[in-house]
Design an enzyme around this catalytic site. Sequence first.
Site, PDB file in Angstrom:
ATOM      1  N   SER A   1       0.841  -1.192   0.000  1.00 28.40           N
ATOM      2  CA  SER A   1       0.000   0.000   0.000  1.00 28.40           C
ATOM      3  C   SER A   1       0.886   1.256   0.000  1.00 28.40           C
ATOM      4  CB  SER A   1      -0.948  -0.029   1.193  1.00 28.40           C
ATOM      5  OG  SER A   1      -1.971   0.927   1.044  1.00 28.40           O
TER       6      SER A   1
ATOM      7  N   LYS B   1     -19.361  18.197   3.149  1.00 24.26           N
ATOM      8  CA  LYS B   1     -18.450  18.409   4.269  1.00 24.26           C
ATOM      9  C   LYS B   1     -18.324  17.151   5.119  1.00 24.26           C
ATOM     10  CE  LYS B   1     -15.797  20.544   7.140  1.00 24.26           C
ATOM     11  NZ  LYS B   1     -14.414  20.835   6.751  1.00 24.26           N
TER      12      LYS B   1
END
Length: 345
Positions: free
Chosen positions: A171, A223
């Site tokens: 990763s 948001k």
Amino acid sequence: MGDWLYEYGMFLAEVATLVVAIAAIAAIIVRARSHGGARQGTNLQVRDRRAHLRRHRETLEDARLSRAQRLRRQKQRRKQVRRERRDRSNDQRNTLWVLDFHGDLKASRIPSLTEEISAILLAAESGDEVMIRLESGGGLVHSYGLASAQLDRLREAGLGLTICVDRVAASGGYMMACCADHLIAAPFAVIGSIGVVAQVPNVHRLLKRNDIDVDVLTAGRYKRTLTVLGENTEEGRARFLEDLRETHDLFKSWVSEHRPALDIEQVADGDIWFGTQALETGLIDEVNTSEAWLQSHGDELRILEVSLRSKRSVMQRLGQTAGSAIERGVDRAIERVTASRWDRQ
């Protein structure tokens, strides 16, 4: 009655002592944390690998010699060291600067890595190279993105960059590893995991069953897409998945830019490979261990191992240790869950 009062008084004294001790520890932690872990200075340590291994060799050689033979050998060595010091100015070999990066979930070693690289860029000469012994199972995207950008500084300066992976570069770890001009991995090192994962628990239904309301107030449509306490919507889930896909696309673009010969669509499904398999897919360039690779280049390059150590006061060390213990424990638990995927027996 007198015995009871005496025992009660002793109990109160013990309780008071414990409260004072806890308060003192808390004050130390608050004081240390209030400084933000500010460094009192750093110490850049440089170790000549050849000299370091020579001391080990001499210890083993001395173990099989008699006392008289040891004294003669030590005299010969002192003469040899003096000759080497005189000849050092004539050493025309290029330098291989060796760094170590052991990454946690937040890649918290970035400040030290950045300073080490800055120091090397100031001292390196034409023809010098850098090797990084890398170990990381990945973590936060923005943290490993920054760590990878630091490695690009070496390539931009014209220094050859070799990265060796002895255990794992998955990763975010592979995001860093692919920055190398030459990427080496041990036969059973875990490589790849080019993907993005996010897990968000939600306890909204549990709270609702207990008549507990949670208001999530935002300004801006996206948001807050998914929340832990509030009720999640299908629109929020869709946006969150879109963010994951965009992050994955950026990850694939980064790897493709640094390893253009790699078939990115073949390997960017989040899967992992061991070192020998990774060589076949093009994720790495060589199967070897860092120690064996360094040993084989010891004659042609002058190898210097560089590490940056922070100097902290006693109060800061105590406070930082106590204040970070729980945080490290949580991070390690998450890392173990992530690593369980490739820690196969």
